[in-house]
Design a protein around this motif. Structure first.
Motif, PDB file in Angstrom:
ATOM      1  N   HIS A  93       3.688  10.553  -6.240  1.00  0.00           N
ATOM      2  CA  HIS A  93       3.586   9.184  -5.744  1.00  0.00           C
ATOM      3  C   HIS A  93       4.292   8.251  -6.730  1.00  0.00           C
ATOM      4  CE1 HIS A  93       0.405  10.021  -2.633  1.00  0.00           C
ATOM      5  NE2 HIS A  93       0.399  11.140  -3.349  1.00  0.00           N
ATOM      6  N   ASP A  94       5.426   7.740  -6.321  1.00  0.00           N
ATOM      7  CA  ASP A  94       6.258   6.853  -7.151  1.00  0.00           C
ATOM      8  C   ASP A  94       5.793   5.413  -6.923  1.00  0.00           C
ATOM      9  OD1 ASP A  94       8.290   5.555  -8.518  1.00  0.00           O
ATOM     10  OD2 ASP A  94       9.749   5.807  -6.896  1.00  0.00           O
ATOM     11  N   VAL A  95       5.088   4.859  -7.912  1.00  0.00           N
ATOM     12  CA  VAL A  95       4.407   3.572  -7.743  1.00  0.00           C
ATOM     13  C   VAL A  95       4.850   2.592  -8.829  1.00  0.00           C
ATOM     14  CG1 VAL A  95       2.148   2.435  -7.824  1.00  0.00           C
ATOM     15  CG2 VAL A  95       2.399   4.611  -6.645  1.00  0.00           C
ATOM     16  N   LYS A 150       0.845  -1.181   0.000  1.00  0.00           N
ATOM     17  CA  LYS A 150       0.000   0.000   0.000  1.00  0.00           C
ATOM     18  C   LYS A 150       0.887   1.240   0.000  1.00  0.00           C
ATOM     19  CE  LYS A 150      -3.760  -2.214   2.582  1.00  0.00           C
ATOM     20  NZ  LYS A 150      -4.596  -2.150   3.803  1.00  0.00           N
ATOM     21  N   LEU A 151       0.324   2.335  -0.493  1.00  0.00           N
ATOM     22  CA  LEU A 151       1.061   3.582  -0.455  1.00  0.00           C
ATOM     23  C   LEU A 151       1.261   4.022   0.986  1.00  0.00           C
ATOM     24  CD1 LEU A 151      -0.658   5.626  -3.277  1.00  0.00           C
ATOM     25  CD2 LEU A 151       1.719   4.947  -3.214  1.00  0.00           C
ATOM     26  N   PRO A 152       2.355   4.690   1.266  1.00  0.00           N
ATOM     27  CA  PRO A 152       2.528   5.249   2.602  1.00  0.00           C
ATOM     28  C   PRO A 152       1.382   6.193   2.926  1.00  0.00           C
ATOM     29  CG  PRO A 152       4.562   5.397   1.323  1.00  0.00           C
ATOM     30  CD  PRO A 152       3.486   4.964   0.384  1.00  0.00           C
ATOM     31  N   ALA A 153       1.084   6.330   4.187  1.00  0.00           N
ATOM     32  CA  ALA A 153      -0.005   7.211   4.606  1.00  0.00           C
ATOM     33  C   ALA A 153       0.258   8.624   4.102  1.00  0.00           C
ATOM     34  CB  ALA A 153      -0.125   7.205   6.117  1.00  0.00           C
ATOM     35  N   GLN A 203       7.182   1.790  -2.710  1.00  0.00           N
ATOM     36  CA  GLN A 203       6.409   2.948  -3.132  1.00  0.00           C
ATOM     37  C   GLN A 203       6.811   4.146  -2.282  1.00  0.00           C
ATOM     38  OE1 GLN A 203       2.202   2.236  -3.671  1.00  0.00           O
ATOM     39  NE2 GLN A 203       2.506   0.025  -3.689  1.00  0.00           N
ATOM     40  N   ASN A 204       7.040   5.275  -2.932  1.00  0.00           N
ATOM     41  CA  ASN A 204       7.494   6.472  -2.230  1.00  0.00           C
ATOM     42  C   ASN A 204       6.636   7.671  -2.596  1.00  0.00           C
ATOM     43  OD1 ASN A 204       9.932   5.437  -0.898  1.00  0.00           O
ATOM     44  ND2 ASN A 204      10.683   5.152  -2.990  1.00  0.00           N
TER      45      ASN A 204
END
Length: 451
Positions: free
Chosen positions: A58-60, A21-24, A47-48
Motif C-alpha cells: 500500500h503506497d500511501v 481513502k485507500l482503494p478498496a 494512494q496505490n
C-alpha cells in the motif's frame, strides 16, 4: 530528481479537499505491507496498491490515515520526516510534521513489539549543524537509532559494490544496494542483530531483533523507483523471515505454564501503564502549544494552563469570538481583564492599549488589573528566537497603565516551577492581581520587571 524538500508534509486529499481513502482492498490472504511517505512530487497524494507474489504493498503519502500496526509490515525511507535548511549559522535538519512524527514513533514501537517487520531504507542522510530544536530528533530513523543506541554515520561518497551475506537479499543489494550509511553492530548477545551486507569492515545492512531491517539504497530518482525499492525490500524480508521463523502453530497456546500466565498478565499491566504515561505526555505536548498557536486555539490552551497549574479560571466570551477573557471572584465580580494573543513580534503600545479598550467596553476603572498573555514571536524556529525581552519603553507603559505583561514562554516556565514545588499557585495569583510590568521567569527565579 525527487528531494525531501519537494515532498512537503501534507494530508492526502482528493480534488475536493476531502481526506483520501485507500482503494478498496480485494479479499486476499496475502500479507499487507505499508510503504509510507515514499518520496514523491509536490501535490501527488494518490494512494496505490502494488501487488507482489505474496504481498500487497500500500503506497500511501504522508498525512494519510492508515496506522502502522494495521499492516503486516512497513517500509519507510530514512529522512522521510525531515528537510534540511540553510541558516547563517549552518544547516538545520527540521521536522516538517512533528505531530505525524510523534504518532508514527509510537506506532513503530507498538508494531515491532508485536513482532511485525519494519524496514528502513537508508539513502544518504545529511549531517546538519544541528537537529530540529522542537525537543527531539527530526526524523523517525534518527529517533529509533537514538533509542536503540545504534551508532551510524553517513558519507557523501557511497560504496556501490556491497556484498550480501544473506541470500534472500542478494537481488535487492544487487539492484539497489548503494552504501551511504554505515553502522556499528550493537555489542552484546549476537541474537539481537545479524549482518545483511557489508563492504570490507564496514556494515551497511543489518536486521535488529529479527524484525527491524536496515537496508542501503540510493535516493530514488522517481516515485516509481521508490515503489520498486520498497517492493524489492518487502519481498526479501518476507522470504528471510519465512526461512528463519521459529513460530509455533496456534494450537500450542492451548498449553500454558502457570508462571507464563502470570507473566502475560504482568505484560498487560505494563501496557496499560504505558498507555497512561503516553496520555500524560500528550497533555504536556498540548500545553506547549502555547508557544506556537494563535487565535482561538491559543485562548483554549492558555485557559487550560491557567486552570491546571495555577487554579485560575478564565471566563472567555465565546460568542464574541475575541481574544480576551476576565477573572472573577466568587460573587461573579470582575477582578481582572485578560488579553490573549499570538503575534509575530514583541509587545507593543497597541497591544497594551487594547487592555484599556477592554476595560472601557466592560465599563471598568483602570484600577482593575490588566493582564496581557501573549505568544510573542510566534513564528520563531527556536526557543532562543522567542526568548526576547520586551522593550523597556513598553514595560514602562504597562506599569503606567496597570498592565502585567506575560509571555507564554514565561507562563510555561512558571507552571514548571509550580509543578516542581519551587513556586506556589498563591504566589502566581498574587502577582497576577497585584503587579504590573513584565513577569520575567528565568531558571528558578521570578521577577516583575518595572523598567
Amino acid at each position: 530528481m525527487l528531494n525531501r524538500k519537494q515532498e512537503k508534509q501534507q494530508p492526502a486529499t482528493d480534488a475536493h479537499g476531502v481526506p483520501a481513502k485507500l482503494p478498496a482492498v480485494h479479499q486476499s490472504t496475502q500479507l499487507r505491507f505499508l510503504a509510507y511517505a515514499l518520496p514523491r512530487m509536490v501535490g501527488d497524494t494518490v494512494q496505490n496498491i502494488c501487488s507482489g507474489a505474496e504481498f500487497d504493498l500500500h503506497d500511501v503519502p504522508t498525512g494519510a490515515n492508515p496506522a502502522f500496526p494495521d499492516f503486516d509490515g512497513v517500509v519507510v525511507f530514512a529522512g522521510a520526516f525531515e528537510e534540511l535548511s540553510s541558516t547563517p549559522v549552518g544547516s538545520i535538519s527540521q521536522c516538517v510534521n512533528p505531530v505525524d512524527l510523534d504518532q508514527r514513533e509510537r506506532q513503530f514501537f507498538t508494531m515491532v513489539g508485536q513482532g511485525h517487520p519494519f524496514v528502513f531504507l537508508l539513502p544518504f542522510l545529511p549531517d546538519p549543524t544541528r537537529l530540529w530544536e522542537g525537543g527531539n530528533e527530526s526524523d523517525l530513523f534518527r529517533r529509533v537509532a537514538s533509542k536503540l543506541k545504534l551508532s551510524w554515520q553517513s558519507s557523501s561518497t557511497p560504496h556501490p559494490a556491497l556484498i550480501s551475506t544473506v541470500p534472500e537479499f542478494d537481488e535487492f543489494i544487487s539492484s539497489y544496494g548503494t552504501g551511504y550509511v554505515s553502522m556499528t553492530r550493537p555489542a552484546g548477545n549476537s541474537d539481537t542483530s545479524a549482518v545483511i551486507c557489508s563492504y570490507g569492515d564496514d556494515l551497511y545492512g543489518m536486521v535488529l531483533y529479527k524484525n527491524i531491517f536496515l537496508l542501503p539504497c540510493a535516493h530514488p530518482q522517481t516515485h516509481k523507483q521508490a515503489v520498486d525499492m520498497a517492493s524489492a525490500a518487502t519481498a526479501a524480508v518476507i522470504a528471510y523471515r519465512r526461512r528463519v521463523s521459529r513460530e509455533l502453530p496456534t494450537w500450542v497456546g492451548q498449553f500454558a505454564f502457570e508462571h507464563e500466565t502470570k507473566l502475560v498478565a504482568e505484560v498487560a499491566d505494563h501496557r496499560r501503564e504505558l498507555q497512561n504515561l503516553d496520555a500524560k505526555i500528550d497533555t504536556y505536548k498540548k500545553f506547549k502549544g502555547a508557544l506556537c498557536l494563535q487565535s482561538d486555539p491559543l485562548v483554549e490552551v492558555v485557559e487550560k494552563i491557567m486552570n491546571h497549574f495555577f487554579g485560575v479560571h478564565l471566563v472567555v466570551d465565546d460568542e464574541k469570538k475575541i481574544e480576551d477573557a476576565t477573572i472573577r471572584d466568587s460573587s461573579g465580580n470582575i477582578i481582572a481583564v485578560v488579553e490573549i494573543k499570538g503575534i509575530n513580534s514583541n509587545f507593543d503600545r497597541k497591544l497594551v492599549n487594547q487592555i484599556d479598550g477592554h476595560r472601557e467596553r466592560l465599563k471598568l476603572p483602570t484600577s482593575i488589573p490588566g493582564i496581557a498573555i501573549v505568544n510573542t514571536f510566534r513564528s520563531a524556529d527556536s526557543l532562543t528566537g522567542k526568548d526576547q525581552s520586551p522593550n523597556r519603553e513598553i514595560i514602562g507603559k504597562a506599569v503606567q497603565d496597570n498592565v502585567l505583561l506575560i509571555r507564554t514562554l514565561d507562563l510555561l516556565r512558571f507552571a514548571n516551577l509550580v509543578e516542581q514545588g519551587i513556586k506556589t499557585k498563591a504566589e502566581f495569583q498574587n502577582i497576577l492581581l497585584k503587579e504590573s510590568g513584565w513577569l520575567k521567569v528565568d531558571d528558578n527565579s521570578v521577577t516583575v520587571v518595572k523598567e
